[in-house]
Write a protein that holds these residues in place. Structure first.
Motif, PDB file in Angstrom:
ATOM      1  N   ARG A  15      21.267  14.017  16.052  1.00 17.48           N
ATOM      2  CA  ARG A  15      19.905  13.815  16.545  1.00 17.48           C
ATOM      3  C   ARG A  15      19.262  15.188  16.774  1.00 17.48           C
ATOM      4  NH1 ARG A  15      17.472   9.510  18.860  1.00 17.48           N
ATOM      5  NH2 ARG A  15      19.499   8.451  18.993  1.00 17.48           N
ATOM      6  N   ARG A  16      17.966  15.266  16.504  1.00 17.91           N
ATOM      7  CA  ARG A  16      17.267  16.532  16.676  1.00 17.91           C
ATOM      8  C   ARG A  16      17.146  16.880  18.165  1.00 17.91           C
ATOM      9  NH1 ARG A  16      14.105  19.426  13.151  1.00 17.91           N
ATOM     10  NH2 ARG A  16      14.119  17.666  11.669  1.00 17.91           N
ATOM     11  N   VAL A  17      17.343  18.145  18.504  1.00 14.22           N
ATOM     12  CA  VAL A  17      17.271  18.608  19.888  1.00 14.22           C
ATOM     13  C   VAL A  17      15.807  18.729  20.317  1.00 14.22           C
ATOM     14  CG1 VAL A  17      17.825  20.505  21.459  1.00 14.22           C
ATOM     15  CG2 VAL A  17      19.463  19.810  19.701  1.00 14.22           C
ATOM     16  N   THR A  18      15.512  18.261  21.515  1.00 16.33           N
ATOM     17  CA  THR A  18      14.176  18.420  22.104  1.00 16.33           C
ATOM     18  C   THR A  18      14.304  19.208  23.403  1.00 16.33           C
ATOM     19  OG1 THR A  18      14.351  16.323  23.315  1.00 16.33           O
ATOM     20  CG2 THR A  18      13.360  16.264  21.119  1.00 16.33           C
ATOM     21  N   ARG A  19      13.319  20.036  23.693  1.00 16.64           N
ATOM     22  CA  ARG A  19      13.310  20.813  24.922  1.00 16.64           C
ATOM     23  C   ARG A  19      11.873  21.112  25.310  1.00 16.64           C
ATOM     24  NH1 ARG A  19      15.601  26.802  23.946  1.00 16.64           N
ATOM     25  NH2 ARG A  19      15.273  26.722  26.207  1.00 16.64           N
ATOM     26  N   PRO A  20      11.616  21.326  26.597  1.00 15.32           N
ATOM     27  CA  PRO A  20      10.246  21.641  27.023  1.00 15.32           C
ATOM     28  C   PRO A  20       9.779  22.963  26.429  1.00 15.32           C
ATOM     29  CG  PRO A  20      11.593  20.984  28.891  1.00 15.32           C
ATOM     30  CD  PRO A  20      12.525  21.182  27.740  1.00 15.32           C
ATOM     31  N   PRO A  21       8.509  23.087  26.106  1.00 18.96           N
ATOM     32  CA  PRO A  21       8.000  24.333  25.526  1.00 18.96           C
ATOM     33  C   PRO A  21       7.879  25.413  26.587  1.00 18.96           C
ATOM     34  CG  PRO A  21       6.198  22.816  25.870  1.00 18.96           C
ATOM     35  CD  PRO A  21       7.450  22.066  26.232  1.00 18.96           C
ATOM     36  N   PRO A  22       7.758  26.668  26.192  1.00 16.47           N
ATOM     37  CA  PRO A  22       7.514  27.730  27.171  1.00 16.47           C
ATOM     38  C   PRO A  22       6.177  27.535  27.878  1.00 16.47           C
ATOM     39  CG  PRO A  22       8.206  28.637  25.047  1.00 16.47           C
ATOM     40  CD  PRO A  22       7.917  27.191  24.823  1.00 16.47           C
ATOM     41  N   LEU A  23       6.110  27.989  29.124  1.00 15.24           N
ATOM     42  CA  LEU A  23       4.887  27.917  29.926  1.00 15.24           C
ATOM     43  C   LEU A  23       4.467  29.338  30.278  1.00 15.24           C
ATOM     44  CD1 LEU A  23       2.816  26.145  31.450  1.00 15.24           C
ATOM     45  CD2 LEU A  23       4.309  26.322  33.448  1.00 15.24           C
ATOM     46  N   VAL A  24       3.234  29.691  29.936  1.00 17.82           N
ATOM     47  CA  VAL A  24       2.685  31.018  30.202  1.00 17.82           C
ATOM     48  C   VAL A  24       1.473  30.850  31.111  1.00 17.82           C
ATOM     49  CG1 VAL A  24       1.734  33.124  29.214  1.00 17.82           C
ATOM     50  CG2 VAL A  24       3.508  31.863  27.982  1.00 17.82           C
ATOM     51  N   ALA A  25       1.467  31.548  32.240  1.00 14.61           N
ATOM     52  CA  ALA A  25       0.358  31.478  33.204  1.00 14.61           C
ATOM     53  C   ALA A  25      -0.327  32.833  33.266  1.00 14.61           C
ATOM     54  CB  ALA A  25       0.866  31.065  34.583  1.00 14.61           C
ATOM     55  N   LEU A  26      -1.645  32.828  33.088  1.00 12.88           N
ATOM     56  CA  LEU A  26      -2.482  34.021  33.222  1.00 12.88           C
ATOM     57  C   LEU A  26      -3.411  33.773  34.404  1.00 12.88           C
ATOM     58  CD1 LEU A  26      -3.348  34.505  29.445  1.00 12.88           C
ATOM     59  CD2 LEU A  26      -1.770  35.888  30.777  1.00 12.88           C
ATOM     60  N   CYS A  27      -3.150  34.456  35.532  1.00 10.36           N
ATOM     61  CA  CYS A  27      -3.842  34.158  36.782  1.00 10.36           C
ATOM     62  C   CYS A  27      -4.760  35.315  37.168  1.00 10.36           C
ATOM     63  CB  CYS A  27      -2.836  33.888  37.896  1.00 10.36           C
ATOM     64  SG  CYS A  27      -3.587  33.382  39.451  1.00 10.36           S
ATOM     65  N   ASP A  28      -6.005  34.994  37.461  1.00  9.65           N
ATOM     66  CA  ASP A  28      -7.007  35.967  37.892  1.00  9.65           C
ATOM     67  C   ASP A  28      -6.823  36.244  39.379  1.00  9.65           C
ATOM     68  OD1 ASP A  28      -9.236  37.472  38.424  1.00  9.65           O
ATOM     69  OD2 ASP A  28     -10.672  36.102  37.516  1.00  9.65           O
ATOM     70  N   ILE A  29      -6.707  37.532  39.757  1.00  8.07           N
ATOM     71  CA  ILE A  29      -6.505  37.905  41.159  1.00  8.07           C
ATOM     72  C   ILE A  29      -7.672  38.761  41.661  1.00  8.07           C
ATOM     73  CG2 ILE A  29      -4.003  37.756  41.091  1.00  8.07           C
ATOM     74  CD1 ILE A  29      -3.929  40.775  40.700  1.00  8.07           C
TER      75      ILE A  29
END
Length: 417
Positions: A228-242
């Motif tokens: 069966r093909r492996v599934t995994r959550p995608p990367p998460l990138v956060a760009l936050c204004d400070i």
């Protein structure tokens, strides 16, 4: 040398007598150790009855007259993470040395509150002072008749906190909101990869594994191996204004990003105001106060100006290829108010959208019912995002979690934009 005169046996017998005397029913070592465990729990260390029992047993194996042995034994069985060593060491020195430590800790906390910001004690010392101050017994409240309240047209405090704007919260309400944010989970929809794993009920036949398994039976194929093909959550990138207009929201949203970074892998966080700073490594620290202290040391432009276009262009040039692979999801947290106007902002946002699978813009200005994209920066960025959402209270964060876990939300968000 006779066995009765053996030094090792004499020392061992003396240690056993000392430990037995300390742990006898008339002694106070067990009560003091229990109080010490409660103190460590108030400072944030994950301790329970098991650690207290283990510490009591460890004291029977060492010379309790030797302070260093007692310190090493208790730390070995009660501390499970390296980042908690400093808290334990300070608490041990303060608790086991001075019986009036609570009064001194309260005075330390009062003096620390009156110091300038750059002279205040580190977070570990402040947490220990607050924990020791909690040992002071509170005076009993006078007996009063319970007040009668009409709860017909009122809402619960929890529901009110969910809907309250972060900018309108008091210090106590912000603390409650941070605790609620840490309990949020972020179940990103899983994506298919090019890898396979063995699965007896998989939809794909694995011919290579089938032939390899048949060698055990002389080349005769008895079972068909599947995968069966492996599934995994995608990367998460956060760009936050400070920047200055986002500082109050950024402080609370960093708790959300810290909780997400410690709950899953492949989470990258960048802060930007007038420059771009990668704080991914700092937010991976499990202790939030230590993590934010580390972030404050490397971020020089907190509550300053905003250069969104320049920061996004720098991210695309230096970090896009490193962190935006495998269907990454990008959270762009900003109000879109750029001091440079819309210079280069549309091009940078378009390139960012083309490098990721989903680009979600979180803007606290959407909390206003009559919001219209009149700013040049907002008009330049809006055509290139998949979803445009508010982020100003706990309910908006819960809606964000639901959106990220919905595989069809990206298409609906882009059509609406």
């Amino acid at each position: 040398m006779t066995p009765d005169r053996d030094p090792s046996r004499i020392i061992g017998a003396a240690q056993a007598r000392a430990a037995g005397a300390a742990l006898a029913p008339g002694g106070h070592l067990a009560d003091n150790l229990l109080a010490f465990t409660r103190l460590l729990r108030r400072t944030g260390l994950p301790l329970g009855p098991g650690e207290a029992i283990a510490g009591l047993e460890a004291l029977t194996q060492v010379d309790i007259a030797d302070r260093r042995q007692v310190h090493a034994a208790l730390r070995a069985v009660m501390v499970h993470r390296r980042e908690h060593f400093e808290i334990f060491d300070q608490a041990f020195q303060l608790f086991w040395r001075d019986p009036e430590a609570a009064a001194h800790a309260a005075a330390m906390a009062l003096m620390d509150a009156n110091k300038p910001k750059d002279e205040k004690a580190p977070p570990v010392s402040r947490r220990l002072a607050e924990a020791m101050q909690g040992d002071k017994p509170k005076p009993p409240k006078p007996a009063e008749e319970p007040p009668q309240h009409d709860m017909t047209f009122t809402v619960s405090e929890r529901e009110r906190l969910q809907q309250m704007d972060f900018e309108a919260m008091s210090a106590a309400e912000i603390a409650e909101a941070k605790q609620a944010i840490r309990r949020l989970t972020l179940p990103l929809d899983e994506q298919r990869t090019r890898r396979f794993r063995p699965d007896p009920f998989g939809p794909v036949a694995d011919l290579r594994a089938t032939v390899r398994e048949s060698l055990r039976t002389g080349g005769e194929i008895l079972d068909l191996e599947r995968r069966r093909r492996v599934t995994r959550p995608p990367p998460l990138v956060a760009l936050c204004d400070i920047s200055g207009s986002m500082s109050r929201y950024a402080q609370i949203l960093l708790h959300f990003l810290h909780a997400v970074a410690n709950d899953r892998d492949r989470v990258h966080t960048f802060l930007f105001g007038t420059r771009l700073t990668n704080v991914t490594r700092q937010l991976r620290h499990r202790d939030p106060e230590v993590a934010f202290e580390m972030v404050s040391h490397i971020v020089p432009d907190w509550s300053g100006g905003t250069r969104i276009g320049e920061s996004l262009a720098l991210f695309n040039r230096l970090w896009g290829r490193r962190v935006l692979g495998q269907g990454a999801v990008v959270l762009l947290i900003t109000d879109g108010l750029d001091r440079e106007g819309a210079k280069g902002l549309a091009e940078a946002t378009e390139r960012l959208r083309g490098s990721c699978r989903r680009l979600i813009w979180l803007n606290p200005l959407l909390r206003f019912s009559g919001f219209q994209p009149k700013s040049q920066g907002i008009r330049a960025m809006l055509p290139h995002v998949d979803d445009f959402r508010p982020v100003h209270n706990l309910n908006s964060l819960r809606d964000l979690v639901a959106t990220l876990s919905d595989p069809h939300a990206a298409q609906r968000g882009r059509m609406a934009a």
